[in-house]
Scaffold this motif. Structure first.
Motif, PDB file in Angstrom:
ATOM      1  N   LEU A 124       0.827  -1.201   0.000  1.00 23.35           N
ATOM      2  CA  LEU A 124       0.000   0.000   0.000  1.00 23.35           C
ATOM      3  C   LEU A 124       0.865   1.257   0.000  1.00 23.35           C
ATOM      4  O   LEU A 124       0.585   2.228  -0.694  1.00 23.35           O
ATOM      5  N   TRP A 125       1.925   1.250   0.792  1.00 24.05           N
ATOM      6  CA  TRP A 125       2.847   2.391   0.818  1.00 24.05           C
ATOM      7  C   TRP A 125       3.442   2.638  -0.560  1.00 24.05           C
ATOM      8  O   TRP A 125       3.484   3.778  -1.030  1.00 24.05           O
ATOM      9  N   MET A 126       3.894   1.542  -1.193  1.00 21.24           N
ATOM     10  CA  MET A 126       4.507   1.717  -2.516  1.00 21.24           C
ATOM     11  C   MET A 126       3.475   2.221  -3.516  1.00 21.24           C
ATOM     12  O   MET A 126       3.704   3.168  -4.258  1.00 21.24           O
ATOM     13  N   GLY A 127       2.309   1.551  -3.511  1.00 16.53           N
ATOM     14  CA  GLY A 127       1.288   1.858  -4.511  1.00 16.53           C
ATOM     15  C   GLY A 127       0.700   3.245  -4.328  1.00 16.53           C
ATOM     16  O   GLY A 127       0.448   3.949  -5.311  1.00 16.53           O
ATOM     17  N   LEU A 128       0.486   3.646  -3.066  1.00 16.83           N
ATOM     18  CA  LEU A 128      -0.168   4.938  -2.836  1.00 16.83           C
ATOM     19  C   LEU A 128       0.851   6.049  -2.611  1.00 16.83           C
ATOM     20  O   LEU A 128       0.946   7.000  -3.373  1.00 16.83           O
ATOM     21  N   PHE A 129       1.672   5.893  -1.555  1.00 20.53           N
ATOM     22  CA  PHE A 129       2.641   6.936  -1.217  1.00 20.53           C
ATOM     23  C   PHE A 129       3.684   7.077  -2.325  1.00 20.53           C
ATOM     24  O   PHE A 129       3.954   8.177  -2.822  1.00 20.53           O
ATOM     25  N   GLY A 130       4.254   5.945  -2.739  1.00 17.12           N
ATOM     26  CA  GLY A 130       5.322   5.957  -3.741  1.00 17.12           C
ATOM     27  C   GLY A 130       4.870   6.567  -5.058  1.00 17.12           C
ATOM     28  O   GLY A 130       5.628   7.286  -5.717  1.00 17.12           O
ATOM     29  N   ARG A 131       3.646   6.260  -5.435  1.00 20.55           N
ATOM     30  CA  ARG A 131       3.132   6.801  -6.687  1.00 20.55           C
ATOM     31  C   ARG A 131       2.649   8.243  -6.531  1.00 20.55           C
ATOM     32  O   ARG A 131       2.812   9.063  -7.440  1.00 20.55           O
ATOM     33  N   ALA A 132       2.054   8.557  -5.373  1.00 19.60           N
ATOM     34  CA  ALA A 132       1.524   9.905  -5.177  1.00 19.60           C
ATOM     35  C   ALA A 132       2.660  10.929  -5.095  1.00 19.60           C
ATOM     36  O   ALA A 132       2.558  12.038  -5.617  1.00 19.60           O
ATOM     37  N   MET A 133       3.756  10.551  -4.459  1.00 22.03           N
ATOM     38  CA  MET A 133       4.892  11.458  -4.333  1.00 22.03           C
ATOM     39  C   MET A 133       5.650  11.458  -5.660  1.00 22.03           C
ATOM     40  O   MET A 133       6.809  11.045  -5.745  1.00 22.03           O
ATOM     41  N   ASN A 134       5.015  11.967  -6.663  1.00 24.79           N
ATOM     42  CA  ASN A 134       5.631  11.952  -7.989  1.00 24.79           C
ATOM     43  C   ASN A 134       6.546  13.159  -8.117  1.00 24.79           C
ATOM     44  O   ASN A 134       6.205  14.162  -8.754  1.00 24.79           O
ATOM     45  N   ILE A 135       7.730  13.038  -7.486  1.00 28.45           N
ATOM     46  CA  ILE A 135       8.590  14.215  -7.335  1.00 28.45           C
ATOM     47  C   ILE A 135       9.137  14.702  -8.681  1.00 28.45           C
ATOM     48  O   ILE A 135       9.292  15.900  -8.912  1.00 28.45           O
ATOM     49  N   GLY A 136       9.370  13.742  -9.587  1.00 28.95           N
ATOM     50  CA  GLY A 136       9.855  14.130 -10.901  1.00 28.95           C
ATOM     51  C   GLY A 136       8.940  15.130 -11.600  1.00 28.95           C
ATOM     52  O   GLY A 136       9.398  16.017 -12.344  1.00 28.95           O
ATOM     53  N   ALA A 137       7.628  15.021 -11.323  1.00 27.63           N
ATOM     54  CA  ALA A 137       6.658  15.899 -11.984  1.00 27.63           C
ATOM     55  C   ALA A 137       6.818  17.347 -11.561  1.00 27.63           C
ATOM     56  O   ALA A 137       6.400  18.258 -12.280  1.00 27.63           O
ATOM     57  N   ILE A 138       7.444  17.595 -10.396  1.00 28.59           N
ATOM     58  CA  ILE A 138       7.659  18.973  -9.954  1.00 28.59           C
ATOM     59  C   ILE A 138       8.477  19.714 -11.013  1.00 28.59           C
ATOM     60  O   ILE A 138       8.193  20.864 -11.361  1.00 28.59           O
ATOM     61  N   PHE A 139       9.475  19.007 -11.555  1.00 29.33           N
ATOM     62  CA  PHE A 139      10.350  19.645 -12.541  1.00 29.33           C
ATOM     63  C   PHE A 139       9.665  19.767 -13.898  1.00 29.33           C
ATOM     64  O   PHE A 139       9.644  20.821 -14.510  1.00 29.33           O
ATOM     65  N   THR A 140       9.094  18.659 -14.388  1.00 27.51           N
ATOM     66  CA  THR A 140       8.498  18.694 -15.728  1.00 27.51           C
ATOM     67  C   THR A 140       7.331  19.664 -15.785  1.00 27.51           C
ATOM     68  O   THR A 140       7.150  20.388 -16.755  1.00 27.51           O
ATOM     69  N   ASN A 141       6.524  19.743 -14.708  1.00 35.38           N
ATOM     70  CA  ASN A 141       5.391  20.670 -14.708  1.00 35.38           C
ATOM     71  C   ASN A 141       5.830  22.115 -14.634  1.00 35.38           C
ATOM     72  O   ASN A 141       5.082  23.018 -14.972  1.00 35.38           O
ATOM     73  N   ASN A 147       8.378  23.266 -16.291  1.00 35.14           N
ATOM     74  CA  ASN A 147       9.160  23.495 -17.505  1.00 35.14           C
ATOM     75  C   ASN A 147      10.667  23.489 -17.311  1.00 35.14           C
ATOM     76  O   ASN A 147      11.381  24.225 -17.978  1.00 35.14           O
ATOM     77  N   VAL A 148      11.168  22.688 -16.346  1.00 35.82           N
ATOM     78  CA  VAL A 148      12.613  22.498 -16.240  1.00 35.82           C
ATOM     79  C   VAL A 148      13.004  21.540 -17.354  1.00 35.82           C
ATOM     80  O   VAL A 148      12.332  20.538 -17.550  1.00 35.82           O
ATOM     81  N   PRO A 149      14.047  21.829 -18.111  1.00 35.06           N
ATOM     82  CA  PRO A 149      14.427  20.934 -19.195  1.00 35.06           C
ATOM     83  C   PRO A 149      14.665  19.515 -18.667  1.00 35.06           C
ATOM     84  O   PRO A 149      15.252  19.352 -17.589  1.00 35.06           O
ATOM     85  N   PRO A 150      14.238  18.485 -19.415  1.00 39.66           N
ATOM     86  CA  PRO A 150      14.297  17.096 -18.949  1.00 39.66           C
ATOM     87  C   PRO A 150      15.677  16.675 -18.483  1.00 39.66           C
ATOM     88  O   PRO A 150      15.808  15.976 -17.465  1.00 39.66           O
ATOM     89  N   GLU A 151      16.763  17.106 -19.187  1.00 41.90           N
ATOM     90  CA  GLU A 151      18.099  16.668 -18.787  1.00 41.90           C
ATOM     91  C   GLU A 151      18.435  17.196 -17.400  1.00 41.90           C
ATOM     92  O   GLU A 151      18.961  16.485 -16.548  1.00 41.90           O
ATOM     93  N   ILE A 152      18.142  18.485 -17.196  1.00 43.57           N
ATOM     94  CA  ILE A 152      18.443  19.094 -15.888  1.00 43.57           C
ATOM     95  C   ILE A 152      17.579  18.455 -14.808  1.00 43.57           C
ATOM     96  O   ILE A 152      18.053  18.144 -13.707  1.00 43.57           O
ATOM     97  N   ALA A 153      16.309  18.214 -15.153  1.00 41.16           N
ATOM     98  CA  ALA A 153      15.391  17.584 -14.184  1.00 41.16           C
ATOM     99  C   ALA A 153      15.946  16.243 -13.747  1.00 41.16           C
ATOM    100  O   ALA A 153      16.018  15.928 -12.555  1.00 41.16           O
ATOM    101  N   ASN A 154      16.365  15.458 -14.731  1.00 43.34           N
ATOM    102  CA  ASN A 154      16.886  14.120 -14.434  1.00 43.34           C
ATOM    103  C   ASN A 154      18.138  14.203 -13.572  1.00 43.34           C
ATOM    104  O   ASN A 154      18.323  13.432 -12.624  1.00 43.34           O
ATOM    105  N   GLN A 155      18.991  15.213 -13.894  1.00 40.77           N
ATOM    106  CA  GLN A 155      20.229  15.383 -13.130  1.00 40.77           C
ATOM    107  C   GLN A 155      19.926  15.759 -11.672  1.00 40.77           C
ATOM    108  O   GLN A 155      20.546  15.249 -10.745  1.00 40.77           O
ATOM    109  N   LEU A 156      18.925  16.657 -11.507  1.00 40.78           N
ATOM    110  CA  LEU A 156      18.529  17.052 -10.149  1.00 40.78           C
ATOM    111  C   LEU A 156      18.020  15.853  -9.353  1.00 40.78           C
ATOM    112  O   LEU A 156      18.354  15.672  -8.174  1.00 40.78           O
TER     113      LEU A 156
END
Lengths: 331, 282
Positions: B42-59, B61-70
Motif C-alpha cells: 500500500l505504501w509503494m502503490g499509494l505513497f510511492g506513486r503519489a509522491m511523484n517528485i519528478g513531476a515537480i520539474f516537468t510541470n 518546464n525544467v528541461p528534462p536533462e536538468i530535471a533528471n540530473q537534479l
C-alpha cells in the motif's frame, strides 16, 4: 523411604514487600503423592515455581532428587516433569507436534522421542487425535496432553499445579484416573497443589495446608481429620435473637460452640451420644430446634479449623491467565 | 560422546525446536504473511506513486536533462519510486522485528515461557529462537517485497547481479538481527502486551522518518541528520539501495554501512543473551 525433595526455610519476597512464601520447610518422600492445599494466593504456585527452578528464591534452600535448585538447576530440570496450571500447549500445532516440542526442549533425540510420544499418547488415549490441532481439543483432552508432555523426559518427580482447575466433575475424576495410571506405570513421586479438598483427601498420602505463605499443618489426611478431635454438630434454632451458646456449652463433652446467626457449630466428643443430651438441654429451656446435623470431621472442617475460613476464591492472582485457562477448559 | 558435546548438541536442538515452533505458527496462517506484505505494498502503490517528485520539474518546464540530473543528485536515481521502494524493505523489517517482542509477552502470559524455563533448554536459546524466527520471517517478506516492487516498476541498476542481491540480504539480516534482539530485550520482563503495543506504536514511524528510508538524510536539518546517523535503518537502507538500484557503488560508504550494521547486531544480540540469563526468570 528416601527423601526426594528437601525444602529448608524457602522464602520468596516479591518487589521487596510482598512475602508470598515465608520460611517454608518440609520434605517429600520418594514414591508418595504430596499435596499442597490452600486458597488462591496462599503461595502454592510460588513454591512450585521455585522448586521447578522458574523462580529464584529470596532466601532458603531446597534440593530435588539431590540437586540444589540454586546451584544445579539443570540437574533438577532434567529429573522433573512439570504440568502447569495453564494450558501451555500451542493451539496452532497438533498434539503430536506439541509433545515432540517438549521432547526437543529436553534434548531427546527424535528417534527416541517419537517412540515415547506414541506411548504416552496411547496412555492418555489421545492417539486418535495426535494429528489434530490442539484448538479442536476439549478441556479434558488438553489436560491429558499436558500430562503427556510433562512425562516425556521420564521424570522421577512430577509437579502438578492445580491439575484439574476448571474441569467439570466427571473430567476431573477421569483426569485423576490417568494420573494414577501414569504414576503406577512410571513409579514417580508426585508433588501437587490443589484447592479441591476432596481431591487432596482421596489422592494424597500427605497434605500440607498452606495459607499466607506458611505451612499451617502437615500430615496424612486421616491424621489431619483426627487432629480435629471430635465430631461437628450443627444446630439451628427458631429464635435467632436469643443466644443459647451458654446452654449448649454446659452440656458435658461439648468442647467448643461457635454461633453464626441462629446456627451453632458445636464441636463435641462422641457425637452420637452427646447430641441427644444437647437436644434435651435445649428443649427443657423451651428452645425450638428447626435443623440438626451431625458430621464426622472432613478435610473441610480441618481446613476451617486451621485457616479460620472456608476455601475462598481470591482475587489478585493473574485473573487474565485464569480466564484463558477456564475458557479453554470449557471449549 | 563427551558431556560438552552432548550439551552443545542438545542446546542447538532446543534452539531450533523453539524457532521452528514460531515459524510453524506463521506459515500455517497465510493470512499473517498476507497482512505483513499488504502494508508495504500500500505504501509503494499509494505513497510511492503519489509522491511523484519528478513531476515537480516537468510541470515547471525544467528541461528534462536538468530535471533528471537534479533527481539523480537528490535521490541517486532518476525516479523517486525506486528510491522509496528500497526503503520499504527496511519498513517491513522494522515492523516484523518490533512485533517479535510481542510473542514473548504472549508466551509469558499463557504460561508457555514458564514451561520452557522448567526444562533444561538454554535460557539464551529461548530468546535467540525468537530473534531467529523474526529474522527468517522478515527476510522472506523482504524477498516478496523486492519482487512486488519490481513488478510495480522499481528499476534495478544496470550492474545488478545475484551477488548484489545476496549482499542486500546480508545487510537486511544484520539490521533485523539487531532490531529483533533490541525489541525482544525490551519485552523480556513484560507481562502486558498493551505496554509492548504502545512501544511499537510510539517508535515505528519515528524510526522510519528519522532514517533515509523515505527521504535522503543529507537534506534534513542538522539535528535530524544526527539522529539519522545513529539510526541503524539508515545504514541498512543505504546498503540495500547501493546494491540494488544505484548505478555507481560508493565502496567506502558500503563498508561503513556493513561495519555499523555488524556492530549493531553484535551488541544487541549479545545484550539479549546476557539479559535472558539474568532476567528471564524473576
Amino acid at each position: 523411604m528416601e527423601e526426594i525433595i528437601q525444602v529448608d526455610n524457602l522464602t520468596k519476597v516479591f518487589n521487596k514487600s510482598l512475602t508470598a512464601v515465608d520460611h517454608v520447610s518440609f520434605s517429600v518422600k520418594e514414591g508418595e503423592i504430596f499435596g499442597f492445599l490452600g486458597p488462591n494466593g496462599a503461595g502454592k504456585t510460588t513454591t512450585i515455581n521455585m522448586l521447578i527452578t522458574v523462580l529464584k528464591p529470596t532466601s532458603g534452600t531446597a534440593t530435588v532428587c539431590g540437586h540444589s535448585i540454586q546451584k544445579d538447576a539443570n540437574g533438577v530440570r532434567n529429573s522433573i516433569g512439570v504440568v502447569p496450571q495453564e494450558y501451555t500447549a500451542d493451539e496452532d500445532l497438533t498434539g503430536m507436534e506439541n509433545i515432540l516440542l517438549c521432547a526437543d526442549l529436553y534434548g531427546i533425540p527424535r528417534s527416541e522421542s517419537k517412540k515415547r510420544a506414541q506411548e504416552l499418547l496411547e496412555l492418555v488415549e489421545l492417539t486418535k487425535f495426535a494429528d489434530k490441532r490442539v484448538q479442536t481439543y476439549s478441556g479434558g483432552m488438553r489436560r491429558r496432553l499436558e500430562l503427556a508432555c510433562g512425562l516425556i523426559n521420564r521424570p522421577r518427580v512430577l509437579f502438578l499445579d492445580e491439575p484439574t482447575l476448571g474441569l467439570d466433575v466427571q473430567t476431573r475424576a477421569a483426569t485423576w484416573s490417568y494420573i494414577k495410571r501414569l504414576k503406577e506405570q512410571y513409579n514417580m513421586t508426585i508433588f501437587m497443589t490443589t484447592h479441591y479438598l476432596e481431591e487432596a483427601d482421596n489422592l494424597c498420602d500427605r497434605i500440607a495446608i498452606i495459607d499466607h505463605g506458611k505451612i499451617i499443618k502437615l500430615d496424612s489426611p486421616d491424621a489431619l481429620k483426627e487432629s480435629i478431635d471430635g465430631d461437628i454438630l450443627t444446630v439451628t434454632t427458631k429464635e435467632d435473637d436469643n443466644d443459647v451458646s451458654g446452654l449448649i456449652s454446659k452440656v458435658p463433652k461439648v468442647k467448643e460452640v461457635k454461633k453464626q446467626n441462629s446456627t451453632y457449630r458445636v464441636k463435641v466428643e462422641k457425637g452420637e451420644e452427646t447430641a441427644p443430651l444437647i437436644l434435651n438441654a435445649l428443649m427443657k429451656n423451651g428452645v425450638t430446634i428447626t435443623k440438626l446435623s451431625l458430621s464426622k470431621p472432613t478435610l473441610d472442617e480441618v481446613y476451617l479449623e486451621y485457616t479460620g475460613k472456608t476455601i475462598r476464591e481470591e482475587e489478585g492472582t493473574d485473573m487474565f491467565r485464569q480466564r484463558i485457562t477456564l475458557r479453554r477448559a470449557r471449549h | 560422546m563427551t558431556q560438552e558435546n552432548h550439551n552443545a548438541k542438545s542446546m542447538f536442538h532446543g534452539f531450533w525446536a523453539l524457532t521452528n515452533r514460531d515459524l510453524k505458527k506463521w506459515y500455517k496462517e497465510p493470512i499473517l504473511l498476507f497482512m505483513s506484505i499488504i502494508q508495504p505494498v500500500l505504501w509503494m502503490g499509494l505513497f510511492g506513486r503519489a509522491m511523484n517528485i519528478g513531476a515537480i520539474f516537468t510541470n515547471n518546464n525544467v528541461p528534462p536533462e536538468i530535471a533528471n540530473q537534479l533527481m539523480i543528485q537528490t535521490f541517486g536515481v532518476g525516479d523517486y519510486f525506486s528510491f522509496m521502494a528500497v526503503g520499504m524493505l527496511s519498513f517491513v523489517i522494522v515492523f516484523t522485528a518490533m512485533f517479535s517482542g510481542m510473542s514473548i509477552v504472549w508466551d509469558r502470559r499463557l504460561g508457555f515461557l514458564n514451561k520452557a524455563l522448567s526444562t533444561p533448554v538454554a535460557r539464551g536459546a529461548i530468546i535467540m529462537s525468537k530473534v531467529l524466527s523474526a529474522v527468517v520471517r522478515s527476510l522472506i517478506q523482504a524477498g516478496i517485497v523486492i519482487v512486488l516492487a519490481w513488478l510495480l516498476g522499481m528499476q534495478f541498476s544496470s550492474s545488478f547481479t545475484v551477488l548484489h542481491l545476496l549482499g542486500t540480504f546480508a545487510a537486511l539480516f544484520l539490521m533485523c538481527l539487531g532490531l529483533a534482539s533490541l525489541f525482544i530485550a525490551i519485552a523480556i520482563r513484560s507481562t502486558r502486551w498493551e505496554t509492548q503495543m504502545a512501544v511499537v506504536n510510539l517508535l515505528n514511524l519515528p524510526l522510519i522518518f528519522t532514517s533515509n528510508a523515505l527521504f535522503p538524510s543529507n537534506f534534513m536539518p542538522d539535528w535530524l541528520q544526527t539522529i539519522s546517523r545513529i539510526n541503524p535503518i539508515t545504514y541498512g537502507t543505504d546498503a540495500a539501495r547501493q546494491l540494488l538500484i544505484l548505478s555507481t557503488i560508493d565502496t567506502s560508504k558500503l563498508i561503513m554501512d556493513f561495519a555499523f550494521l555488524g556492530g549493531f547486531a553484535l551488541v544487541f544480540a549479545t545484550a539479549g543473551i546476557i539479559l535472558s540469563w539474568k532476567y528471564l526468570s524473576k
